[in-house]
Scaffold this active site. Structure first.
Site, PDB file in Angstrom:
ATOM      1  N   ARG A   8       0.723  -1.119   0.217  1.00  0.00           N
ATOM      2  CA  ARG A   8       0.167   0.017  -0.030  1.00  0.00           C
ATOM      3  C   ARG A   8       0.810   1.217   0.141  1.00  0.00           C
ATOM      4  NH1 ARG A   8      -4.689   2.159   3.942  1.00  0.00           N
ATOM      5  NH2 ARG A   8      -5.226   3.741   2.905  1.00  0.00           N
ATOM      6  N   HIS A   9       0.506   2.174  -0.681  1.00  0.00           N
ATOM      7  CA  HIS A   9       1.150   3.491  -0.912  1.00  0.00           C
ATOM      8  C   HIS A   9       1.465   4.167   0.401  1.00  0.00           C
ATOM      9  CE1 HIS A   9      -2.367   5.753  -0.371  1.00  0.00           C
ATOM     10  NE2 HIS A   9      -3.019   5.008  -1.127  1.00  0.00           N
ATOM     11  N   ARG A  53       0.490   8.649  -5.768  1.00  0.00           N
ATOM     12  CA  ARG A  53       0.854   8.405  -4.232  1.00  0.00           C
ATOM     13  C   ARG A  53       1.149   7.137  -4.579  1.00  0.00           C
ATOM     14  NH1 ARG A  53      -4.736   9.084  -4.573  1.00  0.00           N
ATOM     15  NH2 ARG A  53      -6.136   7.249  -4.198  1.00  0.00           N
ATOM     16  N   GLU A  76      -7.369   2.754  -7.266  1.00  0.00           N
ATOM     17  CA  GLU A  76      -8.173   2.637  -5.896  1.00  0.00           C
ATOM     18  C   GLU A  76      -9.792   2.568  -6.647  1.00  0.00           C
ATOM     19  OE1 GLU A  76      -9.154   1.478  -3.599  1.00  0.00           O
ATOM     20  OE2 GLU A  76      -7.964   2.494  -1.849  1.00  0.00           O
ATOM     21  N   HIS A 144      -3.439   0.628  -3.662  1.00  0.00           N
ATOM     22  CA  HIS A 144      -4.332   1.073  -2.744  1.00  0.00           C
ATOM     23  C   HIS A 144      -5.011   0.005  -1.761  1.00  0.00           C
ATOM     24  CE1 HIS A 144      -3.545   4.530  -5.094  1.00  0.00           C
ATOM     25  NE2 HIS A 144      -3.762   3.691  -6.275  1.00  0.00           N
TER      26      HIS A 144
END
Length: 192
Positions: A8-9, A53, A76, A144
């Site tokens: 996850r970013h 991101r 996302e 995401h």
């Protein structure tokens, strides 16, 4: 056997529903970035969502690993008209729909957004294509919360409500192995 390392970013610090908006990640925790870089396999192939991101987080952990172009289908959830709005604000306007979206995810969709089932179909197709193109590789997919949950749901054969019960922190790793006959889940939400 192909291993997926779903990352996850970095955090955005937004307090609203962030889907397709291109908010930057806070990557100032260089120690966490270094731990994540060192934890992930060498060699490996790195790919990310096209949102900054995720793309910037992928660049921060890439090192000497091979990098593929960003992938739109690893974005996302598209929250449509709910994008960048707080849950309480949306609940005041459309309480039944937003509760159904989170409590019984499936075909319910935000206005001008996508349903959970649509997110799963989009991400599953993208991941399947990556596995087919890079069979036997270690794939680091920087994406995401929703993207990672789609793959946990599939690998663990969960319903959507069970999938949403998993916590996925920023800069965490979820590891899933795919073989021609099965999926195996190793780490979930591991913070190196």
């Amino acid at each position: 056997m192909t291993r997926l390392h779903l990352v996850r970013h970095g955090p955005t610090h937004a307090k609203s529903m962030v889907g397709w908006s291109d908010l930057p990640a806070d990557l100032s925790d260089t120690a966490a970035i270094a731990r994540l870089h060192d934890h992930l396999p060498h060699p490996a192939i790195v790919i990310s969502s096209d949102l900054s991101r995720a793309a910037d987080t992928a660049s921060a952990i890439q090192g000497a690993r091979t990098r593929l172009p960003h992938h739109l289908d690893l974005r996302e959830i598209n929250f449509g008209d709910w994008e960048l709005r707080r849950f309480a604000e949306i609940e005041a306007e459309d309480p039944d729909r937003i509760r159904a979206y989170w409590e019984t995810p499936g075909d319910v969709r935000p206005p001008n957004g996508e349903s959970w089932n649509e997110v799963c179909a989009r991400v599953d197709a993208a991941v399947d294509a990556l596995i087919a193109q890079h069979a036997g590789a270690d794939l680091i997919i920087v994406a995401h919360f929703g993207v990672i949950l789609t793959q946990l749901q599939r690998a663990l054969q969960l319903d959507a409500e069970q999938a949403f019960g998993h916590r996925i922190d920023n800069l965490s790793v979820t590891q899933i192995t795919h073989s021609p006959t099965k999926w195996d889940v190793g780490l979930i939400n591991h913070l190196p």
